[in-house]
Design a protein around this motif. Structure first.
Motif, mmCIF file in Angstrom:
data_model
loop_
_atom_site.group_PDB
_atom_site.id
_atom_site.type_symbol
_atom_site.label_atom_id
_atom_site.label_comp_id
_atom_site.label_asym_id
_atom_site.label_seq_id
_atom_site.Cartn_x
_atom_site.Cartn_y
_atom_site.Cartn_z
ATOM 1 N N ASP A 106 0.802 -1.219 0.000
ATOM 2 C CA ASP A 106 0.000 0.000 0.000
ATOM 3 C C ASP A 106 0.835 1.270 0.000
ATOM 4 O OD1 ASP A 106 -2.270 -1.549 0.043
ATOM 5 O OD2 ASP A 106 -2.598 -1.328 2.210
ATOM 6 N N ARG A 107 2.046 1.235 0.576
ATOM 7 C CA ARG A 107 2.761 2.472 0.847
ATOM 8 C C ARG A 107 4.127 2.608 0.166
ATOM 9 N NH1 ARG A 107 -0.579 0.921 4.744
ATOM 10 N NH2 ARG A 107 -1.937 2.518 5.597
ATOM 11 N N PHE A 108 4.555 1.603 -0.595
ATOM 12 C CA PHE A 108 5.825 1.679 -1.313
ATOM 13 C C PHE A 108 5.576 1.466 -2.794
ATOM 14 C CE2 PHE A 108 9.754 -0.120 -3.073
ATOM 15 C CZ PHE A 108 10.638 0.882 -2.708
ATOM 16 N N ASN A 109 6.107 2.362 -3.607
ATOM 17 C CA ASN A 109 5.953 2.267 -5.053
ATOM 18 C C ASN A 109 7.248 1.703 -5.646
ATOM 19 O OD1 ASN A 109 5.766 2.647 -7.814
ATOM 20 N ND2 ASN A 109 4.773 4.632 -7.634
ATOM 21 N N PRO A 110 7.225 0.457 -6.105
ATOM 22 C CA PRO A 110 8.455 -0.134 -6.632
ATOM 23 C C PRO A 110 8.948 0.533 -7.919
ATOM 24 C CG PRO A 110 6.662 -1.770 -6.578
ATOM 25 C CD PRO A 110 6.122 -0.483 -6.076
ATOM 26 N N GLU A 111 8.043 1.148 -8.662
ATOM 27 C CA GLU A 111 8.457 1.810 -9.913
ATOM 28 C C GLU A 111 9.305 3.042 -9.641
ATOM 29 O OE1 GLU A 111 4.953 2.528 -12.183
ATOM 30 O OE2 GLU A 111 4.430 0.401 -12.272
ATOM 31 N N THR A 112 8.934 3.821 -8.625
ATOM 32 C CA THR A 112 9.707 5.023 -8.287
ATOM 33 C C THR A 112 10.747 4.742 -7.213
ATOM 34 O OG1 THR A 112 8.115 5.722 -6.592
ATOM 35 C CG2 THR A 112 7.787 6.545 -8.845
ATOM 36 N N GLY A 113 10.594 3.625 -6.505
ATOM 37 C CA GLY A 113 11.529 3.309 -5.432
ATOM 38 C C GLY A 113 11.372 4.228 -4.240
ATOM 39 N N ALA A 114 10.120 4.665 -3.985
ATOM 40 C CA ALA A 114 9.878 5.618 -2.900
ATOM 41 C C ALA A 114 8.617 5.251 -2.128
ATOM 42 C CB ALA A 114 9.732 7.022 -3.469
ATOM 43 N N PHE A 115 8.592 5.671 -0.870
ATOM 44 C CA PHE A 115 7.411 5.506 -0.031
ATOM 45 C C PHE A 115 6.446 6.661 -0.267
ATOM 46 C CE2 PHE A 115 10.238 2.830 2.525
ATOM 47 C CZ PHE A 115 9.383 1.800 2.858
ATOM 48 N N GLN A 116 5.187 6.461 0.118
ATOM 49 C CA GLN A 116 4.226 7.558 0.150
ATOM 50 C C GLN A 116 4.675 8.546 1.219
ATOM 51 O OE1 GLN A 116 0.420 5.866 1.032
ATOM 52 N NE2 GLN A 116 0.160 4.986 -0.998
ATOM 53 N N ASP A 117 4.136 9.759 1.158
ATOM 54 C CA ASP A 117 4.492 10.795 2.120
ATOM 55 C C ASP A 117 4.354 10.295 3.555
ATOM 56 O OD1 ASP A 117 4.938 12.443 0.025
ATOM 57 O OD2 ASP A 117 3.121 13.641 0.264
ATOM 58 N N GLY A 118 5.389 10.516 4.329
ATOM 59 C CA GLY A 118 5.350 10.191 5.746
ATOM 60 C C GLY A 118 5.607 8.735 6.090
ATOM 61 N N TRP A 119 5.818 7.881 5.113
ATOM 62 C CA TRP A 119 6.020 6.459 5.388
ATOM 63 C C TRP A 119 7.474 6.075 5.158
ATOM 64 C CZ3 TRP A 119 2.718 3.287 7.762
ATOM 65 C CH2 TRP A 119 1.404 3.751 7.918
ATOM 66 N N SER A 120 7.934 5.083 5.909
ATOM 67 C CA SER A 120 9.292 4.565 5.800
ATOM 68 C C SER A 120 9.315 3.150 6.372
ATOM 69 C CB SER A 120 10.264 5.450 6.589
ATOM 70 O OG SER A 120 9.967 5.375 7.973
ATOM 71 N N ASP A 121 10.453 2.478 6.213
ATOM 72 C CA ASP A 121 10.607 1.158 6.814
ATOM 73 C C ASP A 121 10.409 1.248 8.333
ATOM 74 O OD1 ASP A 121 11.215 -0.123 4.393
ATOM 75 O OD2 ASP A 121 13.356 0.288 4.587
ATOM 76 N N ALA A 122 10.978 2.288 8.938
ATOM 77 C CA ALA A 122 10.884 2.440 10.391
ATOM 78 C C ALA A 122 9.434 2.617 10.843
ATOM 79 C CB ALA A 122 11.722 3.631 10.847
ATOM 80 N N ARG A 123 8.654 3.402 10.093
ATOM 81 C CA ARG A 123 7.258 3.604 10.492
ATOM 82 C C ARG A 123 6.454 2.313 10.338
ATOM 83 N NH1 ARG A 123 2.780 7.994 8.402
ATOM 84 N NH2 ARG A 123 1.121 7.201 9.735
ATOM 85 N N ILE A 124 6.690 1.578 9.267
ATOM 86 C CA ILE A 124 5.989 0.308 9.089
ATOM 87 C C ILE A 124 6.368 -0.651 10.213
ATOM 88 C CG2 ILE A 124 5.831 -1.740 7.603
ATOM 89 C CD1 ILE A 124 5.874 0.168 5.203
#
Length: 182
Positions: A106-124
């Motif tokens: 839901d929160r990581f876009n593999p095409e751009t290699g980026a998380f949605q705003d405010g999301w990261s591995d640490a937050r997940i």
């Protein structure tokens, strides 16, 4: 039998395969990576990490320490270490694995290699209760590596917000200027 001092990790960067060596500190679980040739000599990898300040035992990962935990810098060798760092981490439950995977979908876009705003591995990791290392490894293995630094993405969002605020203020100034002139 002790595990080797480092793991070789294969990833794709810009569509091309790349190999990295990853070393993990026995004391604090910090890790470092360096890009290597497909089949590098172990001595070369060890020397690379040693130049970065790591204490590396080329045959035993239980004797590798980061620059902050390096025994010679602390003056004494660690006597005992927590069991969680000397034994392999338990496999997460299927429920936790599904939660992490769903959040990454839901929160990581593999095409751009980026998380949605405010999301990261640490937050997940915080939201699911999984370890940050597990979330990062799951993302890298299933979805790909980060291609956009989260800090850079946050700066870009801040710049976009400031530009929109500047545009709104500019429109207000123009409106006030029109009212002032008869």
């Amino acid at each position: 039998m002790p595990r080797a001092a480092y793991d070789l990790i294969r990833r794709r960067i810009d569509g091309k395969p790349a190999t990295f060596a990853r070393i993990v500190c026995r004391s604090c679980a910090a890790h470092a990576e360096c890009r290597v040739d497909a089949r590098p000599p172990p001595e070369t990898i060890a020397k690379t990490f040693e130049r970065e300040g790591w204490s590396v035992d080329r045959r035993n990962a239980n004797r590798c320490f980061c620059p902050d935990c390096h025994p010679s810098r602390k003056g004494t060798l660690p006597v005992t270490m927590p069991a969680t760092l000397t034994t392999p981490a338990p496999m997460p439950s299927p429920k936790l694995l599904r939660q992490v995977f769903a959040m990454l979908e839901d929160r990581f876009n593999p095409e751009t290699g980026a998380f949605q705003d405010g999301w990261s591995d640490a937050r997940i990791a915080r939201e699911t209760g999984a370890s940050p290392i597990f979330v990062t490894k799951t993302r890298e293995d299933a979805f790909g590596v980060l291609r956009v630094d989260p800090d850079v993405a946050a700066l870009r969002r801040s710049i976009d917000d400031l530009l929109s605020q500047l545009s709104a203020l500019s429109a207000k100034v123009d409106d006030l200027d029109k009212r002032r002139r008869p």
